[in-house]
Design a protein around this motif. Structure first.
Motif, short mmCIF file in Angstrom:
data_model
loop_
_atom_site.label_atom_id
_atom_site.label_comp_id
_atom_site.label_asym_id
_atom_site.label_seq_id
_atom_site.Cartn_x
_atom_site.Cartn_y
_atom_site.Cartn_z
N ASP A 31 117.81 -40.56 -32.23
CA ASP A 31 118.08 -40.80 -33.61
C ASP A 31 117.69 -43.16 -32.55
O ASP A 31 117.13 -43.35 -33.00
CB ASP A 31 118.66 -40.85 -34.30
N ALA A 32 119.02 -42.83 -32.43
CA ALA A 32 119.02 -44.91 -31.61
C ALA A 32 118.33 -44.27 -30.27
O ALA A 32 116.97 -45.96 -30.76
CB ALA A 32 120.33 -44.44 -31.12
N VAL A 35 114.71 -45.74 -32.88
CA VAL A 35 114.91 -47.14 -33.89
C VAL A 35 114.71 -48.10 -33.06
O VAL A 35 113.98 -48.97 -32.72
CB VAL A 35 116.76 -47.14 -34.18
N ARG A 36 115.51 -47.73 -31.23
CA ARG A 36 114.83 -49.13 -30.18
C ARG A 36 113.70 -48.90 -30.06
O ARG A 36 113.12 -49.20 -29.85
CB ARG A 36 115.71 -48.31 -29.06
N ASN A 38 111.29 -47.52 -32.05
CA ASN A 38 110.52 -48.26 -33.02
C ASN A 38 110.46 -49.96 -32.99
O ASN A 38 109.14 -50.85 -33.25
CB ASN A 38 111.21 -48.22 -34.42
#
Length: 72
Positions: A31-32, A35-36, A38
């Motif tokens: 998930d992290a 986000v990174r 994106n």
């Protein structure tokens, strides 16, 4: 007591078996990373737009010359 919500069900992470906790850690990592990545895509698209805007005046100069933009 952190919670995990999957399929609209809430789970207490502290109550999960160790194998499941390891999967939760992997899920949090992924998930992290999403986000990174994106954020990186947003930066690249912003830079791309900047390069296109910087290129436009040069392309405008070509309109009066023999070199024409390719029509698609």
């Amino acid at each position: 007591m952190p919670n995990l919500i999957i399929d609209n069900k809430t789970y207490d992470i502290d109550q999960l078996p160790e194998d499941a906790k390891a999967q939760v850690v992997s899920l949090q990592f992924v998930d992290a990373e999403v986000v990174r990545l994106n954020a990186l895509v947003a930066v690249c698209l912003t830079a791309r737009n900047g390069y296109i805007n910087a290129l436009r005046p040069h392309l405008a100069q070509l309109q009066g010359e023999d070199i024409k933009p390719i029509q698609h």
